[in-house]
Design a protein around this motif. Structure first.
Motif, PDB file in Angstrom:
ATOM      1  N   VAL A 471      22.129  -3.682  24.493  1.00 41.73           N
ATOM      2  CA  VAL A 471      20.989  -4.763  24.262  1.00 41.73           C
ATOM      3  C   VAL A 471      21.138  -5.238  25.860  1.00 41.73           C
ATOM      4  N   PRO A 472      19.975  -5.039  26.390  1.00 44.25           N
ATOM      5  CA  PRO A 472      19.562  -5.579  27.695  1.00 44.25           C
ATOM      6  C   PRO A 472      19.449  -7.200  27.674  1.00 44.25           C
ATOM      7  N   VAL A 473      19.887  -7.661  28.740  1.00 48.05           N
ATOM      8  CA  VAL A 473      20.085  -9.058  28.901  1.00 48.05           C
ATOM      9  C   VAL A 473      20.077  -9.751  30.297  1.00 48.05           C
ATOM     10  N   GLY A 474      19.478 -10.678  30.462  1.00 41.55           N
ATOM     11  CA  GLY A 474      19.279 -11.216  31.781  1.00 41.55           C
ATOM     12  C   GLY A 474      20.585 -12.177  32.222  1.00 41.55           C
ATOM     13  N   VAL A 475      20.497 -12.455  33.440  1.00 44.70           N
ATOM     14  CA  VAL A 475      21.741 -13.317  33.799  1.00 44.70           C
ATOM     15  C   VAL A 475      21.630 -14.707  33.562  1.00 44.70           C
ATOM     16  N   CYS A 476      22.850 -15.441  32.966  1.00 42.91           N
ATOM     17  CA  CYS A 476      22.557 -16.744  32.824  1.00 42.91           C
ATOM     18  C   CYS A 476      24.005 -16.954  32.155  1.00 42.91           C
ATOM     19  N   ASP A 477      24.542 -18.067  32.219  1.00 49.82           N
ATOM     20  CA  ASP A 477      25.812 -18.505  31.891  1.00 49.82           C
ATOM     21  C   ASP A 477      26.267 -17.922  30.501  1.00 49.82           C
ATOM     22  N   PHE A 613      21.705 -23.748  13.148  1.00 53.78           N
ATOM     23  CA  PHE A 613      20.483 -24.248  13.841  1.00 53.78           C
ATOM     24  C   PHE A 613      20.542 -24.357  15.316  1.00 53.78           C
ATOM     25  N   ALA A 614      22.103 -24.767  15.434  1.00 51.71           N
ATOM     26  CA  ALA A 614      22.492 -24.808  16.852  1.00 51.71           C
ATOM     27  C   ALA A 614      22.156 -23.446  17.773  1.00 51.71           C
ATOM     28  N   LEU A 615      22.617 -22.342  16.867  1.00 56.19           N
ATOM     29  CA  LEU A 615      22.366 -21.058  17.453  1.00 56.19           C
ATOM     30  C   LEU A 615      20.935 -20.648  17.702  1.00 56.19           C
ATOM     31  N   ILE A 616      20.036 -21.130  17.011  1.00 57.09           N
ATOM     32  CA  ILE A 616      18.590 -20.867  16.847  1.00 57.09           C
ATOM     33  C   ILE A 616      17.939 -21.551  17.898  1.00 57.09           C
ATOM     34  N   ASN A 617      18.295 -22.929  18.019  1.00 61.35           N
ATOM     35  CA  ASN A 617      17.705 -23.520  19.088  1.00 61.35           C
ATOM     36  C   ASN A 617      17.909 -22.977  20.642  1.00 61.35           C
ATOM     37  N   GLU A 618      19.167 -22.718  20.649  1.00 63.44           N
ATOM     38  CA  GLU A 618      19.583 -21.965  21.822  1.00 63.44           C
ATOM     39  C   GLU A 618      18.940 -20.683  22.104  1.00 63.44           C
ATOM     40  N   GLY A 619      18.906 -19.835  21.133  1.00 67.86           N
ATOM     41  CA  GLY A 619      18.356 -18.586  20.981  1.00 67.86           C
ATOM     42  C   GLY A 619      16.749 -18.715  21.939  1.00 67.86           C
ATOM     43  N   ALA A 620      16.056 -19.655  21.051  1.00 71.84           N
ATOM     44  CA  ALA A 620      14.687 -19.984  21.525  1.00 71.84           C
ATOM     45  C   ALA A 620      14.570 -20.119  22.894  1.00 71.84           C
ATOM     46  N   LYS A 621      15.422 -20.936  23.326  1.00 70.57           N
ATOM     47  CA  LYS A 621      15.701 -21.189  24.696  1.00 70.57           C
ATOM     48  C   LYS A 621      15.920 -19.936  25.713  1.00 70.57           C
ATOM     49  N   ILE A 622      16.685 -19.167  24.942  1.00 69.15           N
ATOM     50  CA  ILE A 622      16.948 -17.821  25.731  1.00 69.15           C
ATOM     51  C   ILE A 622      15.906 -16.949  25.786  1.00 69.15           C
ATOM     52  N   LEU A 623      15.036 -16.966  24.674  1.00 65.99           N
ATOM     53  CA  LEU A 623      13.755 -16.279  24.431  1.00 65.99           C
ATOM     54  C   LEU A 623      12.802 -16.690  25.662  1.00 65.99           C
ATOM     55  N   GLU A 624      12.851 -18.158  25.733  1.00 68.06           N
ATOM     56  CA  GLU A 624      11.383 -18.537  26.529  1.00 68.06           C
ATOM     57  C   GLU A 624      12.036 -18.240  27.981  1.00 68.06           C
ATOM     58  N   GLU A 625      13.092 -18.244  28.517  1.00 72.14           N
ATOM     59  CA  GLU A 625      13.666 -17.858  29.836  1.00 72.14           C
ATOM     60  C   GLU A 625      13.487 -16.430  30.021  1.00 72.14           C
ATOM     61  N   GLY A 626      13.373 -15.667  29.043  1.00 72.16           N
ATOM     62  CA  GLY A 626      13.282 -14.014  29.338  1.00 72.16           C
ATOM     63  C   GLY A 626      14.552 -13.409  29.240  1.00 72.16           C
ATOM     64  N   ILE A 627      15.576 -14.347  28.936  1.00 69.97           N
ATOM     65  CA  ILE A 627      16.893 -13.807  29.188  1.00 69.97           C
ATOM     66  C   ILE A 627      17.260 -12.498  27.999  1.00 69.97           C
ATOM     67  N   ALA A 628      16.570 -12.779  26.822  1.00 73.59           N
ATOM     68  CA  ALA A 628      16.425 -11.523  26.054  1.00 73.59           C
ATOM     69  C   ALA A 628      14.883 -11.164  25.861  1.00 73.59           C
ATOM     70  N   GLN A 629      14.741  -9.988  25.730  1.00 78.48           N
ATOM     71  CA  GLN A 629      13.381  -9.341  25.644  1.00 78.48           C
ATOM     72  C   GLN A 629      12.557  -9.755  24.618  1.00 78.48           C
ATOM     73  N   ARG A 630      13.304  -9.835  23.496  1.00 77.94           N
ATOM     74  CA  ARG A 630      12.469 -10.160  22.109  1.00 77.94           C
ATOM     75  C   ARG A 630      13.617 -10.790  21.004  1.00 77.94           C
ATOM     76  N   SER A 631      13.100 -11.526  20.215  1.00 79.99           N
ATOM     77  CA  SER A 631      13.918 -12.300  19.226  1.00 79.99           C
ATOM     78  C   SER A 631      14.887 -11.334  18.409  1.00 79.99           C
ATOM     79  N   SER A 632      14.147 -10.042  18.092  1.00 71.46           N
ATOM     80  CA  SER A 632      15.144  -9.125  17.231  1.00 71.46           C
ATOM     81  C   SER A 632      16.271  -8.644  18.139  1.00 71.46           C
ATOM     82  N   ASP A 633      16.337  -8.740  19.410  1.00 68.71           N
ATOM     83  CA  ASP A 633      17.343  -8.150  20.171  1.00 68.71           C
ATOM     84  C   ASP A 633      18.487  -9.319  20.279  1.00 68.71           C
ATOM     85  N   ILE A 634      18.205 -10.763  19.911  1.00 68.16           N
ATOM     86  CA  ILE A 634      19.293 -11.615  19.768  1.00 68.16           C
ATOM     87  C   ILE A 634      19.912 -11.439  18.343  1.00 68.16           C
ATOM     88  N   ASP A 635      18.925 -10.903  17.452  1.00 62.69           N
ATOM     89  CA  ASP A 635      19.571 -10.720  16.196  1.00 62.69           C
ATOM     90  C   ASP A 635      20.669  -9.723  16.076  1.00 62.69           C
TER      91      ASP A 635
END
Ligand code: 3H9
Length: 697
Positions: A471-477, A613-635
């Motif tokens: 799964v492709p991901v972007g750079v962040c901590d 919900f802590a996972l989900i909130n962070e997942g939403a931030k990750i999506l917004e920052e473009g670190i993951a391409q799509r929400s399903s990639d996080i899944d």
């Protein structure tokens, strides 16, 4: 006749050919084509036998999963297969690749089956939250007996053609051209005067066996292993009908149970997991014609547990791999570790000693960077410290040939900075394996700012070759997986300060379906890892981001997890079974007191909300920052790397299924009660207010 199914006659043999790429799935056109072709062959007086063969890389791989949830179209598969079985002329299915699900149901409705030795057959419907709905649960037990049929249907695992031959699913193994083999077999049937042989009419494998006892035992096993899953118990009920009812009634019962599975939320979650795993490999902004570099040899820097696991991934698929260590002694240890790791598989019976020795010849230990001058790909797996990484990448830059891909297995350090230690940052990419690397399926492919397109494409391709879910991901901590898991781990610890016990938190999450609870997981990986991350966070985080102190208190008391025999649980010598740690309550109470918290009873539902919900909130931030391409990639990352239950679809799918407005409102409440960590992700707020889902993005 349809385009995807053709009928031709060769002498007295009718050849029905399916050609519906990529996997000859049984969409409506194929079902119509099969029904029409078999009817036409039946009606043709010149035809004495019928051969069913498929084009492309596989026999029919099942029903068309994309049609599930849409209005059904006639003819349905049960009707098609019953028609094939009822035919008066002997029919032969010629199997190559995989005959799965509806594909195997079609094959067993044919009167005879032949297969290439490399073929596999199975009924994997349970993995999609379903059961075989076109007679599989009625015909397979008649073919192989209830015990084996239960095994195959409840596990969903395919078997090899050789095993299928032994069991009588396959009549003969063949080689060479499929059509020619089918025609030859059919001609022999005619010559031997063999006619139709209908599986549905057999009862010999059902008689004289205590089938009820087999069913009861399987029910108990499933209840214990997968208590929350919907379809396995229905699979068992359907198989039960094969020996308690006549065929026609059994088929009706199967249809009813199939219908129940079809509308279950678990079915949609599992189908989501199936398709999104495949979608994850597609990178939206990477041109389709991006070239891929050839990878015929590899090297791993560092022969610790991680490095060895990664090296074995290459050896497992036949790619020669070097392991570089700092001294002869360390190198010998790494080679020993390779053998020991393989020996565990040999002892479990999943690898033969011969195969192990063959794979070990592909692994070479070296101590000099100059020995890596010819390799196509290097994966660095050394200590997580930037200074150490710098030395490695500078050495790789000096010694590796132009065009070699230089990968880092870092799990949290900045890949862009690592790439800049070389004069070829375009050749640097992250390959973040998960421990144990030779077992875990997930691979985060980290795309640096300067990573070249062909390097990224090659990294994704090599992931597939290594049989990983890349799964492709972007750079962040922490990239996607670990960045989210920090939130989940922290909230779990806060719950302990508020009144929960580790067993209660782990229990609630296990009931939800997580493979392991957060505290059992912490004990397994060692508390020192979390502790060092916490120490780093304390130095960098603004003051309003409070951190729990339980890990520090436990470390001070020498409780570092399984390796010290004591952590959130205690472990008897040589055992991995978690038992209550009698010293922990005092530590938890002290932590609560220190924070001025009055301990209280927490419900399972509350525990799930606080952690997930802590996972989900962070997942939403990750999506917004473009670190993951799509929400399903996080899944996909969570299901394959973090034990998130596939039948819940992954954290983002789960959020969508709860409704984002509900999730957002609860997060707002947590924000008020628990402060800065819970600031709602702007993307979540936006979607919730617009009544949309992550899947709509
Ligand atoms: C069933 O049969 C129910 C019946 O009992 C009852 C009915 C009444 N449908 O995996 P790959 C696509 S339930 C639609 O990358 P591989 C897949 O999405 C079904 N599409 O290839 C991908 O598309 P894209 C029971 C399907 O070589 C492309 O094909 N059967 C289906 O690594 C290539 O797939 C199963 O559960 C499908 N059934 O592996 C088998 N299958 O290129 C599911 C695949 O657009 N399939 N696609 O991303 C598999 O296990 C693997 O695909 C297979 C090939 C082993 C066949």
């Amino acid at each position: 006749m349809s385009d995807v199914v053709t009928l031709e006659r060769q002498g007295a043999i009718a050849v029905v050919r399916v050609n519906n790429p990529p996997v000859n799935a049984l969409g409506i056109a194929v079902r119509e084509g099969l029904q029409d072709s078999f009817k036409a062959a039946e009606a043709d007086p010149q035809v004495k036998a019928i051969v069913l063969v498929c084009e492309g890389s596989t026999f029919i791989a099942g029903a068309d999963i994309k049609e599930f949830g849409k209005p059904p179209k006639s003819p349905g598969l049960p009707e098609v297969v019953s028609g094939i079985e009822a035919g008066s002329k002997p029919s032969v299915a010629v199997i190559h690749g995989t005959a799965l699900g509806g594909g195997l149901e079609v094959a067993v409705s044919c009167h005879y089956r032949i297969a290439l030795k490399s073929a596999k057959v199975g009924l994997p419907e349970v993995k999609l939250g379903l059961l075989p709905g076109a007679g599989g649960t009625q015909r397979l037990p008649r073919l192989v007996g209830v015990e084996k049929a239960l095994d195959m249907i409840v596990s969903g695992n395919p078997i090899s053609a050789s095993e299928a031959l032994e069991l009588g699913v396959i009549d003969e193994l063949v080689e060479g051209d499929l059509t020619a083999a089918g025609i030859a077999y059919a001609e022999k049937l005619i010559a031997d005067g063999k006619g139709a042989r209908r599986t549905g009419e057999r009862t010999d494998k059902l008689d004289g066996v205590d089938n009820a006892a087999l069913v009861a035992a399987k029910r108990a096993e499933v209840e214990k292993k997968t208590p929350g899953l919907f379809s396995p118990q229905r699979c068992i009920s359907a198989v039960e009908a094969s020996f308690t009812m006549p065929l026609e009634d059994g088929l009706k019962r199967e249809r009813e149970l199939f219908g129940e599975c079809l509308v279950s939320p678990q079915r949609s979650a599992l189908v989501h997991a199936f398709f999104t795993e495949r979608l994850a490999s597609k990178i939206d902004d990477l041109p389709k014609d991006t070239p891929v570099r050839e990878i015929n040899s590899a090297a791993v820097i560092g022969g610790g547990t991680m490095g060895v696991g990664i090296a074995l991934c290459f050896a497992n698929v036949g790619i020669p791999v070097k392991i570089l260590e700092v001294s002869d002694e360390a190198m010998d240890k790494a080679m020993e570790r390779c053998r020991d790791t393989y020996m565990m598989s040999v002892k479990r019976g999943s690898l033969t000693e011969d195969a192990m020795n063959k794979r070990l010849t592909l692994v070479e230990g070296v101590t000099d960077y100059a020995d890596l001058s010819g390799v196509d790909l290097v994966v660095e797996a050394v200590f997580e410290e930037m200074g150490v990484k710098q030395k490695v990448f500078e050495a790789l830059d000096t010694h590796c040939k132009p065009g070699a891909i230089l990968a880092s297995n870092t799990s949290s350090l900045n890949l862009n900075q690592i790439a800049d230690f070389t004069k070829r940052p375009q050749d640097v990419v992250g390959l973040h394996f998960f421990s144990p690397a030779n077992v875990m399926r997930l691979l985060e492919v980290v795309r640096g700012e300067k990573t070249a397109n062909d390097v990224l494409a090659t990294a994704m391709a090599i992931g597939k070759k290594l049989k990983k879910v890349a799964v492709p991901v972007g750079v962040c901590d922490g990239f996607v997986g670990n960045r989210m898991v920090f939130q989940y781990g922290r909230e779990s610890e806060f719950l302990l300060e508020e009144g929960a016990t580790p067993a209660q938190v782990d229990g609630a999450l296990r009931k939800f379906g997580m493979a392991m609870g957060p505290f059992a997981m912490r004990d397994l990986s060692g508390l020192d890892i979390g502790l060092s991350i916490r120490t780093r966070q304390r130095q960098t985080l603004p003051a309003e981001f409070k951190l729990p102190t339980i890990l520090d208190k436990m470390a001070a008391a020498g409780m570092l997890g399984q390796k010290t025999g004591k952590g959130f649980y205690v472990y008897e010598k040589g055992s991995r079974t978690p038992l209550d740690n009698p010293e922990l309550p005092a530590i938890l109470e002290a932590a609560s007191k220190e924070q001025g918290i009055e301990r209280r009873e927490l419900t399972d539902e509350y525990i799930l909300e606080r952690t997930l919900f802590a996972l989900i909130n962070e997942g939403a931030k990750i999506l917004e920052e473009g670190i993951a391409q799509r929400s399903s990639d996080i899944d996909v990352i969570y299901i394959n790397g973090y034990g998130f239950p596939a039948h819940q679809g992954g954290p983002m799918f789960y959020a969508d299924s709860l409704g984002l407005d509900h999730v957002y409102n609860r997060i707002c409440e947590f924000h008020k009660q628990h402060g800065a960590w819970w600031k709602p992700a702007p993307l979540l707020e936006k979607l919730a207010k617009e009544g949309r889902k992550f899947a709509d993005l």
